[in-house]
Design an enzyme around this catalytic site. Structure first.
Site, short mmCIF file in Angstrom:
data_model
loop_
_atom_site.label_atom_id
_atom_site.label_comp_id
_atom_site.label_asym_id
_atom_site.label_seq_id
_atom_site.Cartn_x
_atom_site.Cartn_y
_atom_site.Cartn_z
N GLU A 127 17.18 46.77 33.46
CA GLU A 127 16.01 47.62 33.26
C GLU A 127 14.96 46.83 32.48
OE1 GLU A 127 17.16 51.43 31.65
OE2 GLU A 127 18.65 51.74 33.21
N HIS A 255 7.90 57.49 29.84
CA HIS A 255 8.59 56.76 30.90
C HIS A 255 7.58 56.51 32.01
CE1 HIS A 255 11.46 55.55 33.92
NE2 HIS A 255 12.42 55.58 33.01
N ARG A 302 8.38 49.19 28.61
CA ARG A 302 7.88 50.49 29.05
C ARG A 302 6.48 50.81 28.56
NH1 ARG A 302 13.03 54.49 28.74
NH2 ARG A 302 14.03 53.44 30.47
N HIS A 363 8.99 60.91 27.25
CA HIS A 363 10.40 60.66 27.57
C HIS A 363 11.29 60.58 26.33
CE1 HIS A 363 13.71 59.17 29.98
NE2 HIS A 363 13.76 58.03 29.28
N ARG A 398 11.51 51.72 22.17
CA ARG A 398 12.94 51.62 22.48
C ARG A 398 13.18 50.82 23.75
NH1 ARG A 398 16.47 54.97 25.81
NH2 ARG A 398 14.48 55.74 26.56
C1 SIN Z 1 16.04 55.38 32.99
O1 SIN Z 1 17.06 55.51 33.64
O2 SIN Z 1 15.03 54.82 33.40
C2 SIN Z 1 16.00 55.96 31.61
C3 SIN Z 1 16.90 55.22 30.74
C4 SIN Z 1 16.45 55.34 29.32
O3 SIN Z 1 15.43 55.98 29.05
O4 SIN Z 1 17.09 54.73 28.46
#
Ligand code: SIN
Length: 536
Positions: A127, A255, A302, A363, A398
């Protein structure tokens, strides 16, 4: 007269109960803590809806953990610190990440299943901001898998009582004994909580030696959020009213990719793991744009991706951008993301053939109840873990999938600390019953729903992804009126969860705005037009 039923005594007014450990909230933080402390005393879990109605159940992407080389603790530590834009507590980051392996093993021992590759190794996704593949997951329903596993364990435990649909109104402190608390020294002790009982509609008193607040986030202070409707900042507001220290509230994470479907609340999340798998962000007219903002493209941090999308929407005047997965292996896409595939298909979008319309949505709140390395808040005998806590792990932003990890590590640490102390703590029987004298039932739900909508509009317009001093001042000016009206309603009404939630959301919004005004530079998720930015 008092009648004893189990641990309860019923009077003609309300119930009083005594437990060693009170847990408020039933997500991963509350449940893992409860399972551990239950070996050492009587536990009561208070949760305002059904036990699985928590943000944990919604977590898609997974839980970040170092599993195999070439990954290392050091790499995960550095990624977390870079994401946090200089405001993480390095000691806390180190201890969380180095203790992660044991906590993950524990989840697996309790029964949580994470996806594996054909060779039998865990399948790890990637991610934004992670330099390695390190996100353990259960397809795209990781949180639900963990939550269900923990609930199975909890239900088997004799020492744990679960009070569903019970709403914690306030934590009990010296204030309820009529003692004035000095705001500056804020020397406060927690004795349990007042809890609204759905059957009697009365407020019960739960006296506890040790209390954990694990009530999750507050995304519902915004118009668009990926958070479930229960995320109204209850724990943060309660601890704030009790004079506990609340910090870093200006760092609200949006998000980048919630599904654009304006009528739906909460917004459906399109996990970042799908960008890790190769999904590419594109404008409304199908052009890539992330190269203008960051060399890590769609997998930048993010805050950077959300701001980039926000800027592209302002330039184009459109309501959404696209996530393009059409070039990816169709079978593998559907195998890894079945929930997203099914959801989009139900709206007529085949993610292997059509681009997915996405927008940023509130988020995660990186700040919250300030805790030390044992999850202790600044209020005596009160611990906090999960999204409502501010441990120092996330700093100003985060890193994706670090939150479930932080929850299990800090709930473990808090449980050990609480267990070591509980034997030396007495109940505070002098706490009076709730006084409902003179309160009347408010019939006018419109007062609550309208105030909530106004609050969400204020926060979304003035305290969103891009802020300014002028916007923040306007937000606080507007909030004052909502605050006064809500307090008036609260003080006169027979309590309902909706009134309490509104009051809590206003308290939390106030903290976000106040702390955003106090933040005089652009850091991570706090971005103001009045300051320059140096983000790396
Ligand atoms: C996601 O699956 O994109 C969210 C994961 C997160 O916010 O830690």
């Amino acid at each position: 007269m008092r009648i004893l039923i189990g641990s309860y005594s019923i009077s003609d007014t309300c119930m009083r109960t005594h437990v060693d450990f009170l847990v408020i909230g039933s997500g991963i933080a509350g449940l893992t803590y409860a399972l551990k402390v239950a070996e050492h005393g009587k536990v009561c879990i208070v949760t305002k809806k059904k036990i699985d109605d928590t943000a944990t159940s919604y977590a898609m992407g997974g839980i970040a953990a170092v599993m195999y080389t070439p990954d290392s603790y050091e790499k995960h530590i550095q990624d977390t610190i870079t994401a946090g834009d200089g405001l993480c507590n390095e000691e806390v980051v180190r201890l969380t990440i180095t203790e992660s392996t044991d906590r993950i093993k524990e989840l697996i021992t309790w029964g949580a299943k994470f996806d594996k590759t054909q060779s039998g190794r865990y399948h790890l996704s990637k991610e934004g901001g992670h330099s390695e593949h390190r996100v353990l997951h259960h397809k795209d329903s990781t949180g639900k898998e963990i939550e269900d596993t923990l609930i199975d364990q909890i239900r088997k435990h004799q020492n744990i009582e679960i009070l569903e649909n019970h709403y914690a109104i306030d934590i009990l402190t010296e204030h309820h004994l009529g003692v004035e608390v000095n705001i500056r020294t804020a020397d406060v002790t927690c004795f349990g909580a007042y809890v609204l009982n759905p059957k009697t509609r009365l407020v019960d008193t739960i006296l506890a030696k040790s209390t954990l607040v694990a009530t999750g986030g507050a995304g519902n202070i915004y118009s668009n959020t990926t958070n479930p409707t229960i995320a109204t900042g209850d724990g943060i507001a309660m601890v704030y009213r009790a004079r506990g220290v609340i910090e870093n509230m200006e760092f609200v994470q949006f998000h980048p990719t919630a599904l654009y479907n304006p009528k739906e609340r909460p917004s459906f999340l399109i996990t970042e793991a799908i960008r890790g798998f190769g999904g590419i962000l594109k404008t409304f007219d199908g052009k890539e744009f992330m190269h203008k903002y960051d060399e890590r493209l769609s997998l930048a941090f993010r805050d950077i991706v959300a701001r980039a999308i926000d800027n592209e929407l302002k330039i184009s005047g459109e309501d959404y951008v696209y996530l393009d997965c059409r070039h990816l292996d169709r079978n593998e896409l559907i195998r890894q993301f079945p929930r997203i595939y099914a959801k989009c298909l139900s709206l007529g979008i085949d993610i292997s053939r059509d681009m997915i319309p996405v927008v940023p949505a509130a988020h995660y709140i990186c700040g919250g109840i300030k805790t030390n390395e044992f999850g202790q808040s600044t209020v005596r005998n009160l611990y906090s873990s999960g999204e409502c806590a501010s441990t120092g792990m996330h700093g100003a932003n985060r890193l994706a999938s670090n939150s479930l990890l932080e929850s299990v590590v800090f709930s473990h640490r808090a449980s050990e600390h609480a267990i070591s102390r509980v034997g030396s703590i007495d109940f505070c029987n002098a706490i009076p019953d709730w006084d409902a004298e003179g309160m009347v039932l408010t019939e006018e739900m419109i007062l609550i729903t309208q105030s909530q909508k106004e609050l969400q509009a204020i926060m979304s317009s003035y305290v969103g992804i891009v802020r300014s001093n002028l916007r923040l001042q306007r937000a606080i000016d507007r909030l004052v009126l909502l605050y006064e009206e809500a307090e008036d309603l609260y003080n006169k009404s027979i309590l309902t969860p909706r009134i309490c939630e509104l009051r809590n959301m206003i308290n939390v919004a106030y903290l976000v705005i106040k702390q955003a005004i106090a933040q005089k530079e652009n850091r991570g998720l706090h971005y103001s037009l009045d300051y320059s930015t140096t983000r790396n």
